[in-house]
Design an enzyme around this catalytic site. Structure first.
Site, mmCIF file in Angstrom:
data_model
loop_
_atom_site.group_PDB
_atom_site.id
_atom_site.type_symbol
_atom_site.label_atom_id
_atom_site.label_comp_id
_atom_site.label_asym_id
_atom_site.label_seq_id
_atom_site.Cartn_x
_atom_site.Cartn_y
_atom_site.Cartn_z
ATOM 1 N N SER A 164 -109.284 -19.179 99.274
ATOM 2 C CA SER A 164 -109.524 -17.846 99.826
ATOM 3 C C SER A 164 -108.997 -16.764 98.902
ATOM 4 O O SER A 164 -109.546 -15.661 98.835
ATOM 5 C CB SER A 164 -108.821 -17.695 101.182
ATOM 6 N N ASP A 176 -114.345 -11.155 106.797
ATOM 7 C CA ASP A 176 -113.044 -11.775 106.990
ATOM 8 C C ASP A 176 -112.479 -11.348 108.343
ATOM 9 O O ASP A 176 -113.240 -11.055 109.276
ATOM 10 C CB ASP A 176 -112.102 -11.394 105.842
ATOM 11 N N HIS A 235 -105.376 -12.097 107.153
ATOM 12 C CA HIS A 235 -106.056 -12.743 106.032
ATOM 13 C C HIS A 235 -106.956 -11.772 105.270
ATOM 14 O O HIS A 235 -106.955 -11.725 104.032
ATOM 15 C CB HIS A 235 -106.877 -13.920 106.576
#
Length: 666
Positions: free
Chosen positions: A440, A185, A223
């Site tokens: 996600s 990520d 994120h």
């Protein structure tokens, strides 16, 4: 007759009537391993038989790269004298043997190496577009594709059943301890209390940067930290218990493949996956979380990300991948066929998102409107430019993904650009929380569940884990298999069933041997947040579904490593049936994609004939055309009704480029 009694009454090798819905009579071409048993073809097998006449005529240059070559010819910039103007970054996948001529070409001055993936037999290079055809012509080259853009697509413990599982006798210590979860990520903010083991130790055991920015352990985008928290937030050191992740004591392996703007490349992800293979034993990496993806152009047979995922799964590593956030178009209408890569890989556990509406009870849950729907529309082209589509049923399962709070990295791009995402009630950087929505967010919930299953039963293979997750899932009424796969993940049921699996199973275990340590299978019923529901009791396999009690009582050959669950499905003259060498007696192979009635996986009403998935070309379902190259709004959902690709696309250069533009990760 009840579902269970019906399963027990089914004899093995049930053959269905001819599939006559629309394209059912169309010939099955190209996708099969033609080595046959009983006169039928294995579908979605481990390898492609290169004696297949159609397959051997495939174009080994990806369609989007072929388009760049054609564009260069049209512009008149294809000649060698102008190659500097037309450089292209590609991923080259090699066959096992390379001759001296290919090696010399790869070492020539025109070829600039950008990455070498020793465990994947591939390289990333920059080269003149005019030389691509020459490269593809070498016998040692398997496939050449663009180094595509990869970007993120972007009360949990109670509603997923994790709390109900831990409250059962003997499960209080199931928290992911000792299991390594690799998070590919944008990085993990290691200063956050949610990833702490105790006051002096961090559960992020290693951090490696593959973006070239040299930031190994931080998360300037925001994120990755959020994703890691959903999988494994500790709920300790001042972190409220309602923010605890699914596997709160699992180790985290921070593999940064997305930069400070949330963007990455296929080659960066390949580098991280290559690293996982080389270091899996050192960090006991059993699970890989990929809340990211690229537009699925190439068939999974050729796609470098899909093939890398298969390599990991064959090595015993479970790969959990986001489906994508392209479930609706700009008018809010449903869109089918936009599962992202590597979510189109059959060995991966591909995860869609549900909307829990902020309640612990599952009775009001629905499929999130943005969650990408199947079937997979990736394809390969033969030398006549005929397209051969994969058409897999995806996602495999769904999990909560809407407006979920999790760990917030300090001063990250997402929250500074959208302050409304921040939790206003927490003002300490090392404890701060933010919310995001998207597949996600659903993906790490499943990755955490896998960690719990592996802690409870370390010998489980990836295919056993995938089967158990699907078999124990809760189908959501009113949604079809292209939207939810086998249903919403049920961690209570999955761990309970996993604990009963024998520890002595291996690839040499005879077909039909006892799978469980008990002769009495578990009651297929779970109670989560006060609501009881029946397990779906079936699995998704390729372009159909399979049901039967023997899925969990007898060992199936497809549960071994080096296999796919769909290897047990045969196609012959338009009929679907079970392969007795791969599946035991008592299996029912479905001939329709169903809309669920909220009960058993095989119940409900037909949405689409499986025969349509066996044919190349367009699909028509529920009035929606599943068009080739259809693109809708890119982006991860930041809040209800706000999409990154819609509201602020100009600021982030998230433009659509023809049929093959960059796609935001799930």
């Amino acid at each position: 007759m009840s579902g269970i009694r019906r399963f027990q009454a089914i004899t093995w090798f049930t053959a269905f009537s001819l599939l006559t819905y629309l394209c059912a009579s169309a010939p099955f071409r190209g996708k099969a391993d033609t080595r046959s048993d009983h006169g039928a073809s294995h579908v979605y097998g481990q390898s492609t038989d290169l004696s297949n006449e159609v397959w051997t005529q495939r174009d080994n240059v990806s369609p989007d790269l072929r388009k760049q070559i054609d564009d260069a010819v049209a512009r008149g910039t294809f000649s060698a004298s102008k190659v500097k103007k037309d450089l292209v970054k590609v991923v080259v996948q090699f066959k096992q043997r390379r001759d001296s001529k290919l090696n010399a070409f790869m070492n020539s001055s025109d070829i600039v190496e950008k990455g070498r993936f020793l465990n994947l037999n591939a390289r990333a290079v920059e080269m003149p577009v005019s030389e691509v055809n020459r490269l593809a012509g070498f016998k040692g080259v398997d496939y050449v594709s663009l180094d595509r853009d990869v970007e993120m697509l972007g009360h949990v413990e109670t509603t997923t059943g994790a709390l109900a599982m831990r409250q059962q006798g003997g499960n209080g210590n199931l928290d992911g301890s000792g299991i390594g979860i690799a998070v590919l990520d944008s990085g993990i903010f290691t200063g956050h209390k949610s990833v702490a083991k105790d006051v002096s130790h961090c559960r992020v055991v290693v951090g490696v940067d593959f973006t070239g920015q040299g930031i190994k352990t931080s998360d300037p985008y925001g994120h990755g930290t959020h994703v890691a928290g959903l999988a494994a937030s500790s709920g300790k050191d001042g972190i409220p218990s309602n923010y605890r992740g699914i596997a709160p004591n699992a180790n985290l392996i921070n593999l940064r493949v997305l930069d400070s703007q949330g963007r990455g490349t296929t080659s960066a992800v390949l580098s991280a996956l290559d690293w996982v293979i080389a270091n899996r034993a050192t960090y006991n990496i059993r699970v890989v979380n990929m809340s990211l993806g690229a537009l699925a152009v190439d068939s999974y047979l050729n796609d470098p990300l899909c093939r890398a995922v298969r390599r990991l799964v064959d090595a015993g590593i479970v790969c959990v991948v986001a489906a994508g956030n392209n479930g609706k178009n700009g008018n809010g209408e449903k869109v089918y066929g936009l599962i992202h890569s590597p979510g189109n890989e059959p060995s991966a556990i591909t995860v869609g998102a549900t909307n829990s509406y902020g309640t612990d009870a599952r009775s009001d849950d629905t499929i999130a409107t943005y969650s990408s729907r199947g079937p997979t529309r990736s394809y390969w082209s033969d030398t006549q430019n005929n397209k051969h589509y994969d058409n897999l049923v995806k996602p495999d399962v769904v999990a909560p993904g809407n407006r979920l709070y999790s760990a917030e990295s300090e001063s990250n791009y997402l929250v500074t650009s959208h302050p409304e995402l921040d939790n206003p009630n927490i003002n300490e950087e090392e404890k701060d929380m933010m919310y995001l929505s998207g597949t996600s967010m659903a993906t790490p919930i499943v990755a955490g569940a896998v960690a719990l299953m592996l802690q409870a039963k370390p010998g489980l293979t990836p295919n056993m884990i995938k089967t158990i997750l699907m078999y124990t899932a809760q189908p959501i009424a009113g949604f079809n298999m292209f939207e939810q796969g086998a249903g919403q993940v049920n961690i209570e049921g999955a761990v309970r069933l996993a604990k009963l699996v024998r520890t002595t199973l291996s690839n040499s275990t005879p077909l039909g041997s006892s799978l469980l340590t008990t002769l009495t299978p578990p009651i297929p019923l779970s109670t989560v947040a006060g609501q009881s529901f029946t397990w779906g009791q079936g699995i998704i396999a390729g372009y159909t579904h399979v049901t039967g009690i023997n899925l969990i009582t007898q060992y199936q050959r497809v549960y071994g490593t080096g296999m796919l669950l769909a290897d047990g499905i045969l196609v012959s003259n338009g009929m679907l049936l079970a392969d007795a060498t791969k599946l035991s007696i008592g299996m029912l192979v479905g001939n329709n994609i169903l809309i669920s009635n909220g009960m058993l996986l095989a119940d409900g009403w037909a949405f689409l004939s499986c025969g349509m998935l066996l044919a190349d070309g367009m699909l028509l379902a529920d009035g929606m055309l599943l068009a080739d190259g259809m693109l809708v709004s890119d982006g991860m959902l930041l809040a209800d009704g706000i999409m990154l690709g819609d509201a602020i696309a100009q600021a982030d250069n998230a433009q659509i480029n023809g049929d093959y533009g960059p796609c935001m990760l799930p």
